[in-house]
Scaffold this motif. Structure first.
Motif, PDB file in Angstrom:
ATOM      1  N   SER A   1       4.161   2.454   0.899  1.00  0.00           N
ATOM      2  CA  SER A   1       5.218   1.316   1.428  1.00  0.00           C
ATOM      3  C   SER A   1       5.887   0.425   0.150  1.00  0.00           C
ATOM      4  O   SER A   1       5.033   0.053  -0.867  1.00  0.00           O
ATOM      5  CB  SER A   1       4.353   0.396   2.293  1.00  0.00           C
ATOM      6  OG  SER A   1       3.556  -0.102   1.604  1.00  0.00           O
TER       7      SER A   1
ATOM      8  N   ASP B   1       1.025  -3.038   4.132  1.00  0.00           N
ATOM      9  CA  ASP B   1       1.766  -1.827   4.391  1.00  0.00           C
ATOM     10  C   ASP B   1       3.176  -2.551   4.620  1.00  0.00           C
ATOM     11  O   ASP B   1       3.457  -3.170   5.769  1.00  0.00           O
ATOM     12  CB  ASP B   1       1.540  -1.069   5.752  1.00  0.00           C
ATOM     13  CG  ASP B   1       2.307   0.101   5.968  1.00  0.00           C
ATOM     14  OD1 ASP B   1       3.580  -0.061   5.417  1.00  0.00           O
ATOM     15  OD2 ASP B   1       1.997   0.965   6.770  1.00  0.00           O
ATOM     16  N   LEU B   2       4.328  -2.470   3.814  1.00  0.00           N
ATOM     17  CA  LEU B   2       5.645  -3.404   3.864  1.00  0.00           C
ATOM     18  C   LEU B   2       6.631  -2.667   4.876  1.00  0.00           C
ATOM     19  O   LEU B   2       7.530  -3.114   4.969  1.00  0.00           O
ATOM     20  CB  LEU B   2       5.840  -3.460   2.271  1.00  0.00           C
ATOM     21  CG  LEU B   2       4.971  -4.370   1.374  1.00  0.00           C
ATOM     22  CD1 LEU B   2       5.854  -4.265  -0.037  1.00  0.00           C
ATOM     23  CD2 LEU B   2       4.775  -5.391   1.976  1.00  0.00           C
ATOM     24  N   ARG B   3       6.143  -1.367   5.241  1.00  0.00           N
ATOM     25  CA  ARG B   3       6.861  -0.752   6.105  1.00  0.00           C
ATOM     26  C   ARG B   3       6.788  -1.394   7.556  1.00  0.00           C
ATOM     27  O   ARG B   3       7.829  -1.016   8.378  1.00  0.00           O
ATOM     28  CB  ARG B   3       6.591   0.781   6.316  1.00  0.00           C
ATOM     29  CG  ARG B   3       6.690   1.701   5.039  1.00  0.00           C
ATOM     30  CD  ARG B   3       5.969   2.982   5.245  1.00  0.00           C
ATOM     31  NE  ARG B   3       4.704   2.979   5.208  1.00  0.00           N
ATOM     32  CZ  ARG B   3       3.997   3.924   5.494  1.00  0.00           C
ATOM     33  NH1 ARG B   3       4.569   5.177   5.211  1.00  0.00           N
ATOM     34  NH2 ARG B   3       2.665   3.935   5.367  1.00  0.00           N
ATOM     35  N   THR B   4       6.170  -2.033   7.834  1.00  0.00           N
ATOM     36  CA  THR B   4       5.940  -2.960   9.250  1.00  0.00           C
ATOM     37  C   THR B   4       7.042  -4.136   9.220  1.00  0.00           C
ATOM     38  O   THR B   4       7.271  -4.467  10.261  1.00  0.00           O
ATOM     39  CB  THR B   4       4.625  -3.368   9.371  1.00  0.00           C
ATOM     40  OG1 THR B   4       4.252  -4.272   8.470  1.00  0.00           O
ATOM     41  CG2 THR B   4       3.425  -2.430   9.304  1.00  0.00           C
TER      42      THR B   4
ATOM     43  N   PRO C   1      11.843   1.857   5.042  1.00  0.00           N
ATOM     44  CA  PRO C   1      10.810   2.356   6.022  1.00  0.00           C
ATOM     45  C   PRO C   1      10.440   3.597   6.048  1.00  0.00           C
ATOM     46  O   PRO C   1       9.301   4.194   6.671  1.00  0.00           O
ATOM     47  CB  PRO C   1      11.679   2.188   7.352  1.00  0.00           C
ATOM     48  CG  PRO C   1      13.192   2.133   7.061  1.00  0.00           C
ATOM     49  CD  PRO C   1      13.078   1.413   5.610  1.00  0.00           C
ATOM     50  N   ASP C   2      11.156   4.475   4.906  1.00  0.00           N
ATOM     51  CA  ASP C   2      10.962   5.807   5.168  1.00  0.00           C
ATOM     52  C   ASP C   2       9.948   6.157   3.987  1.00  0.00           C
ATOM     53  O   ASP C   2       9.350   7.282   3.911  1.00  0.00           O
ATOM     54  CB  ASP C   2      12.051   6.599   4.913  1.00  0.00           C
ATOM     55  CG  ASP C   2      13.173   6.308   6.131  1.00  0.00           C
ATOM     56  OD1 ASP C   2      12.531   6.395   7.309  1.00  0.00           O
ATOM     57  OD2 ASP C   2      14.392   6.185   5.679  1.00  0.00           O
ATOM     58  N   GLY C   3      10.056   5.587   3.025  1.00  0.00           N
ATOM     59  CA  GLY C   3       8.938   5.740   1.897  1.00  0.00           C
ATOM     60  C   GLY C   3       9.734   5.195   0.594  1.00  0.00           C
ATOM     61  O   GLY C   3      10.582   4.649   0.558  1.00  0.00           O
TER      62      GLY C   3
ATOM     63  N   THR D   1       0.931  -1.105   0.120  1.00  0.00           N
ATOM     64  CA  THR D   1       0.167  -0.137  -0.046  1.00  0.00           C
ATOM     65  C   THR D   1       0.753   1.161   0.052  1.00  0.00           C
ATOM     66  O   THR D   1       1.948   1.430   0.871  1.00  0.00           O
ATOM     67  CB  THR D   1      -0.760   0.085   1.255  1.00  0.00           C
ATOM     68  OG1 THR D   1      -0.131  -0.220   2.517  1.00  0.00           O
ATOM     69  CG2 THR D   1      -1.863  -1.128   1.226  1.00  0.00           C
ATOM     70  N   ARG D   2       0.651   2.178  -1.014  1.00  0.00           N
ATOM     71  CA  ARG D   2       1.403   3.385  -0.915  1.00  0.00           C
ATOM     72  C   ARG D   2       1.468   4.044   0.350  1.00  0.00           C
ATOM     73  O   ARG D   2       0.245   4.394   0.866  1.00  0.00           O
ATOM     74  CB  ARG D   2       1.038   4.179  -2.203  1.00  0.00           C
ATOM     75  CG  ARG D   2       1.259   3.462  -3.448  1.00  0.00           C
ATOM     76  CD  ARG D   2       0.817   4.638  -4.659  1.00  0.00           C
ATOM     77  NE  ARG D   2       1.388   3.623  -5.785  1.00  0.00           N
ATOM     78  CZ  ARG D   2       2.630   3.790  -6.399  1.00  0.00           C
ATOM     79  NH1 ARG D   2       3.531   4.633  -5.978  1.00  0.00           N
ATOM     80  NH2 ARG D   2       2.918   3.149  -7.548  1.00  0.00           N
TER      81      ARG D   2
ATOM     82  N   ALA E   1      14.823  -3.425   3.141  1.00  0.00           N
ATOM     83  CA  ALA E   1      13.538  -2.518   3.796  1.00  0.00           C
ATOM     84  C   ALA E   1      13.712  -1.153   3.320  1.00  0.00           C
ATOM     85  O   ALA E   1      14.907  -0.540   3.388  1.00  0.00           O
ATOM     86  CB  ALA E   1      13.940  -2.646   5.516  1.00  0.00           C
TER      87      ALA E   1
END
Length: 398
Positions: A245, A353-356, A264-266, A242-243, A262
């Motif tokens: 991420s 959300d891939l930032r997780t 994590p910031d965008g 999901t954008r 990873a």
């Protein structure tokens, strides 16, 4: 199989449109039926059309078996019967022998038995051999593809055909409703597509992803990259959630060894660059030659990455992701591993959300991916090939 209110002609039309790659909604609209009805009709067969059983013209008919029965009662020999029927004597002899011999042969029961023997499919090999089935299910649970399982079994059991199975048999056991008792059908979720039914292959239209200044086209890439004989040439791209991420993937072209980064910031260039640079610097210098990337705006600072790492970056032509096909294939495999919660093997579609996911999580996924056997390597793993490259003189040659 249920017809869901579709006539035989409509069913033929559904299958025709399905083979053309049409969606459920298009099929439903064309037939004036709800989309869900078309989907359920196809789902029950796993996307595989069941063909009705038909007798071959080469086989004996019921009337011929009647003639055999009468001829036996009249004392005729198998050769005499064969001559009268226009058949081979061995065909008539086998027919009599497999149905009780001359004293017990009956035309009606022989015809029923022949029909039963001709029914397809027969019991699946995976249903007959529990040990083989257990191995296949265990490897599917690890997200191995059927082709990888087939190649691995050939290497593990080179002289034992009872412990080998084709990749098509595995697919049919997963999807074909006549074979589903042979294997746990829920394991379709472990395939890279995660689909509960087979779909026809259709072309996808790549999308325009923007213009980057100062690009170096893939056409300027060294010729040595193409044949994969010289290691150290990498391909990369973002795998989107999901954008905004995403994670970045790096694949070494010779070994297919994969690193996952990873972000994590965008996904903007200034957010991607430090993480990607750090990952590239972690590659041994002798395997750090070039990087080929998709024409995405996250590469707007590609010149800074090159200055830091010493790796020239070449960008694909617009709308041509196939020019880094090794990375495209790896990204599809990666979709099998992107997790929900702590389960690293639960298939997840793009909306997450891939930032997780921490770098440690992604390293664990890359480890599994690098230890899956690959057909291109004779079913050795990318990790083993990559290790050999690091220890070989080829990797050290500039």
């Amino acid at each position: 199989m249920r017809d869901y209110g579709f006539s035989p002609a409509q069913q033929d039309e559904i299958w025709r449109r399905w083979r053309e790659g049409q969606s459920f909604s298009l099929i439903g609209r064309a037939l004036g039926a709800p989309m869900q009805s078309a989907r359920q009709f196809l789902y029950q067969s796993g996307g595989i059309r069941l063909t009705p059983q038909q007798r071959s013209k080469r086989h004996l008919t019921g009337s011929e078996r009647e003639e055999i029965s009468r001829g036996i009662a009249a004392g005729e020999s198998a050769r005499q019967l064969a001559k009268r029927l226009g058949r081979s004597p061995s065909t008539v002899s086998r027919e009599i022998a497999r149905n009780g011999g001359r004293n017990r042969y009956r035309a009606a029961s022989a015809d029923v038995a022949a029909y039963e023997r001709g029914r397809r499919p027969k019991q699946a090999k995976l249903a007959q051999r529990p040990a083989l089935r257990g191995l296949v299910e265990a490897k599917l649970a690890l997200c191995w593809s059927p082709d990888q399982i087939t190649g691995w079994l050939r290497r593990q059991f080179p002289g034992d055909t009872s412990m080998q199975v084709s990749h098509e048999t595995i697919y049919l056991s997963l999807y074909d409703p006549r074979r589903r008792q042979a294997i746990d059908r829920s394991l379709t979720q472990k395939l890279w597509s995660g689909r509960p039914m087979r779909r026809p292959k259709i072309a996808r239209r790549p999308t325009w992803r923007g213009i980057i200044c100062g690009t170096v086209s893939i056409t300027a890439r060294p010729a040595e990259v193409e044949d994969r004989k010289v290691p150290g040439h990498w391909e990369g791209d973002l795998v989107m959630g999901t954008r905004p991420s995403a994670v970045a993937t790096l694949v070494e072209r010779t070994s297919r060894y994969t690193a996952i980064v990873a972000l994590p910031d965008g996904i903007k260039a200034e957010q991607v660059t430090p993480h990607l640079t750090r990952s590239l610097l972690g590659i041994p210098p002798q395997l750090r030659r070039t990087l080929t990337w998709d024409r995405g705006r996250e590469m707007a600072e590609h010149q800074a990455i090159t200055a830091e790492t010493g790796m020239p970056i070449y960008l694909c032509k617009p709308r041509s992701p196939w020019q880094r096909g090794t990375n495209e294939n790896t990204n599809r495999l990666l979709r099998q591993y992107l997790p929900k919660g702590a389960d690293l093997r639960q298939y997840l579609p793009k909306g997450a959300d891939l930032r997780t996911f921490s770098q440690a999580d992604l390293d664990a996924i890359a480890h599994e991916l690098n230890h899956r056997p690959r057909k291109i390597h004779g079913y050795r793993t990318p990790a083993a090939v990559y290790a050999d490259l690091l220890n070989s003189g080829d990797a050290l040659t500039a």
